[in-house]
Structure formats: structure tokens, C-alpha cells
Design a protein around this motif. Structure first.
Motif: not given
Ligand code: FE2
Ligand code: FE2
Length: 280
Positions: A66-68, A70-73, A193-195, A250-252
Motif C-alpha cells: 500500500s505504501h512504504g 515499515f509497518d506495511h513492508t 493500508g493507511c489511507a 483497522s490499524h491507524c
Molecule cells: Fe501504518
């Protein structure tokens, strides 16, 4: 079609024993066309949670980022070692260096939050990087938004997220932020991912690119947790106009915004935590 949240900050009640939470996000997608992973979490829980849930990641056809952050990659290399060479989809900016501003009293520090994985490392494992910047069809029923135009005046970026340019910290445009879209018999399922591009900006972009499809469900990080109350209120008011049937955050998204969404959307609202399993 099945979507299972493999990494998320918290664990879904009633999940099989042993599922773990971590700050991050990853969703496993299984459809008649194949199996995919959207994001990989930080790398501490992906393989463990997949094994605990009986999900065989060695059969993945593709991975999308979704983007770069660390918490997604962070789990990418571990999963590529299991899958062998497969295609990895991301925006070309996904591997740039980036930071988050943290304040302790009067002291400001810039914490690195970029991907611990480089595009070179992915190629070294003989996987293919496929970069996209625009709205892209990946499979017959799967799309990536590409760059999302930032048009909603109330969706301000998170000012704590920065990159270094000419020795100075400047706001991170996060052009790489993109979401996945699944076409199902009930309508579109959007996975954020985080939008960072803005939840409403992203949904409007999807509506412009797939004008004949209704959005049935949204899942994932909405990044509302870091924004002002006024902005959250405007985003949620605007979200009501989309006629979405299921809203799984979710998440953020954050506790306060989740509570707000729960009050507005009532039985349409749910938490998409680690272990949440959605069947369509
Ligand atoms: Fe995130
Ligand atoms: Fe992020």
C-alpha cells in the motif's frame, strides 16, 4: 472470496489461540483467480498468524504494497523466502527514506519509518518489482488505485510525516499511498493500508475509475486517528454519502474515530483485527 486480516494492532475476539497483534497491517485475499497479500505488517506476526490460521502463504500469486512504511513492508522478505519468486506491486516512491516527528517535552526527534526492505533486495530474491503510478487492473477482479488525487479540502496530510530534501525535513507527499479494490458479486471491497491519501479522496478516485460499481465494503487503516476532530467529523459525514454496507476499520483509525464511526454506522461497523475472516 475470502479476506483474512493477518497483521493488525489488535487481535479479533474469538480468534484461534495464539494469534498475535503488532502495529501494522496485512490482509490475505483468496479468490477464484488466485491468492494475494496486501501489505506484510512489520514482520513479527505475519508468518506466525498465517500458520496459526492455516493459511499457506507459499501459494501466493502476488504481493501488493500500500505504501512504504515499515509497518506495511517489514514482513516482505520473510514471505518472499516462502513463496519463491513472485510479482511485487508498489508505487516507485515506496522505497524512499522517510521519517516521523516525535516530540518528548521540548525535544524533537525524527524517527526513521521507511521500509526496511529495498527494491534491490526484492530483485535479489528473483522476485519482480512491478511499479504503478496510475489506477491499474492487476487481475480480472483486482485493482490498485495508484496515486490518489488530493482533492477533499478537509483531508489534510499528517504533518508529523516527513522526508529529507536538501538537508531539510519537509512534509512527505506520500504519493505512493494506494489501496486495493476487489470486484465481488456484492460490489467493490476497498482495502486501505493507511489511507494517507485520504479515505474520501481514495473512495472518490475509485468511483471515478469504476463508475458502474457500488462500494460494498471498506476495510483497513483510515488514518483518522492522527487528525483533528473537525477533520474526522467531515470525513465521516462524507463517508455516509457512499452508501457503503460494511465498514471494517483497522490499524491507524484510532479509538476515538472508531467510536465515532461505530455511532454513525451502527451495525454496518466492525473492527478488522488480526484474525478477522471475511467471506463473500
Ligand atoms: Fe501504518
Ligand atoms: Fe503509513
Amino acid at each position: 472470496m475470502r479476506i483474512t486480516i493477518l497483521c493488525e494492532n489488535t487481535v479479533a475476539p474469538g480468534s484461534p489461540l495464539g494469534i498475535l497483534g503488532e502495529h501494522g497491517f496485512a490482509a490475505f485475499i483468496e479468490s477464484s483467480a488466485g491468492s494475494y497479500l496486501f501489505d506484510t505488517g512489520q514482520g513479527n506476526t505475519l508468518l506466525h498468524n498465517a500458520a496459526t490460521l492455516g493459511i499457506d502463504l507459499s501459494r501466493l500469486n502476488r504481493i501488493m504494497l500500500s505504501h512504504g512504511h515499515f509497518d506495511h513492508t517489514g514482513g516482505l522478505i520473510d514471505v518472499l523466502k516462502i513463496t519463491g519468486p513472485i510479482d511485487v506491486h508498489a508505487h516507485p516512491d515506496a522505497f524512499q527514506h522517510r521519517f516521523a516527528l516525535a516530540k518528548t517535552g521540548r525535544k524533537q526527534t525524527f524517527r526513521p519509518i521507511h521500509s526496511p526492505v529495498s527494491a534491490k533486495k526484492i530483485k535479489d530474491l528473483n522476485s519482480r518489482m512491478i511499479f504503478n503510478t496510475s489506477f491499474t487492473q492487476i487481475e480480472s477482479n483486482l485493482y490498485l488505485t495508484g496515486e490518489v488525487p488530493r482533492r477533499a479540502a478537509f483531508e489534510m496530510p499528517d504533518s508529523r510525516l516527513v522526508i529529507k530534501k536538501n538537508g531539510k525535513f519537509v512534509p512527505d507527499p506520500l504519493k505512493d499511498d494506494q489501496s486495493a479494490i476487489l470486484k465481488t458479486k456484492r460490489g467493490l471491497i476497498v482495502i486501505f493500508g493507511c489511507a494517507h491519501a485520504g479515505m474520501i479522496n481514495t473512495l472518490n478516485h475509485i468511483r471515478r475509475n469504476l463508475p458502474d460499481d457500488k462500494i460494498h465494503m471498506i476495510i483497513g487503516g483510515t488514518h483518522l486517528g492522527f487528525l483533528s476532530d473537525a477533520q474526522v467529523a467531515k470525513s465521516i459525514a462524507c463517508l455516509q454519502s457512499f452508501g457503503i454496507k460494511k465498514i471494517g476499520v483497522s490499524h491507524c483509525t484510532g479509538g476515538k474515530a472508531s467510536l465515532h464511526l461505530m455511532k454513525v454506522f451502527k451495525e454496518k461497523f466492525f473492527f478488522a483485527n488480526a484474525g478477522t475472516d471475511i467471506r463473500i
